[in-house]
Scaffold this motif. Structure first.
Motif, short mmCIF file in Angstrom:
data_model
loop_
_atom_site.label_atom_id
_atom_site.label_comp_id
_atom_site.label_asym_id
_atom_site.label_seq_id
_atom_site.Cartn_x
_atom_site.Cartn_y
_atom_site.Cartn_z
N LYS A 96 25.15 81.96 13.33
CA LYS A 96 25.39 82.09 11.88
C LYS A 96 26.70 82.85 11.74
O LYS A 96 26.80 84.01 12.12
CB LYS A 96 24.25 82.85 11.21
CG LYS A 96 24.45 83.01 9.72
CD LYS A 96 23.30 83.73 9.05
CE LYS A 96 23.57 83.82 7.56
NZ LYS A 96 22.48 84.48 6.87
N ASP A 98 29.48 84.14 9.07
CA ASP A 98 29.64 84.35 7.64
C ASP A 98 30.50 85.57 7.33
O ASP A 98 30.64 86.46 8.16
CB ASP A 98 28.27 84.56 6.99
CG ASP A 98 27.89 83.43 6.06
OD1 ASP A 98 28.79 82.83 5.44
OD2 ASP A 98 26.69 83.14 5.95
N ARG A 112 33.59 89.74 8.63
CA ARG A 112 33.11 88.47 9.19
C ARG A 112 32.29 88.78 10.44
O ARG A 112 32.77 89.47 11.35
CB ARG A 112 34.27 87.56 9.55
CG ARG A 112 33.82 86.23 10.12
CD ARG A 112 35.00 85.33 10.39
NE ARG A 112 34.57 84.19 11.17
CZ ARG A 112 35.35 83.53 12.01
NH1 ARG A 112 36.61 83.90 12.17
NH2 ARG A 112 34.89 82.52 12.69
#
Length: 166
Positions: A96, A98, A112
């Motif tokens: 993941k 993001d 991030r």
């Protein structure tokens, strides 16, 4: 116990609270009683770390990953912002990646992060992990070399049509 890999990749839009230079940011990553810290990046409002930390997860449904950004100072470090992230809902074996908007921050700073649930989380779509792809078919035999010459193009402009016979 599950294993979680946390990669602190970078940050952007950090507040520039220094009078003389830019901030010297670092990230503290906490989960339960474990705590890790990135290196300090000198004079940057958009630092890049790309550092990985490994955590043990006892209960993925209640675990909260806390990331705090700090500015390294000589006397005392200055808090820049934080983000608390629930680990519930991660998919096992899938990264993941993001950006997270920092809370308690003077700007719209973001960090991030890439998370990888090694052996916990939801099953990947389709249940079990996808099987390895089948071996590729053998490549076709190469054409003869050198290739046969192409037919000569027609003359340009085309020759005028013969005059009709009377």
């Amino acid at each position: 116990m599950g294993r979680l890999d946390v990669r602190i990749v970078e940050a952007r839009n950090l507040p520039d609270t220094q009078w003389v230079s830019k901030p010297d940011p670092y990230v503290v990553v906490k989960l339960n009683n474990e705590k890790h810290k990135t290196s300090v990046k000198d004079n940057s409002v958009s630092p890049k770390w790309d550092e990985v930390f490994k955590f043990q997860i006892a209960d993925e449904h209640s675990a909260q990953l806390v990331m705090e950004l700090w500015n390294k100072n000589v006397v005392s470090d200055e808090f820049l912002g934080r983000y608390s992230l629930s680990l519930n809902g991660l998919t096992r074996g899938e990264v993941k990646d993001d950006w997270y908007l920092l809370q308690q921050c003077k700007t719209n700073a973001e960090v991030r992060v890439r998370l990888l649930a090694q052996d916990f989380g939801k099953d990947p779509v389709g249940g079990a992990p996808a099987p390895a792809p089948a071996p590729a078919a053998p490549a076709p035999a190469p054409a003869a070399y050198p290739p046969a010459p192409a037919p000569a193009p027609a003359a340009y402009p085309p020759a005028p049509a013969p005059a009709p016979v009377a």
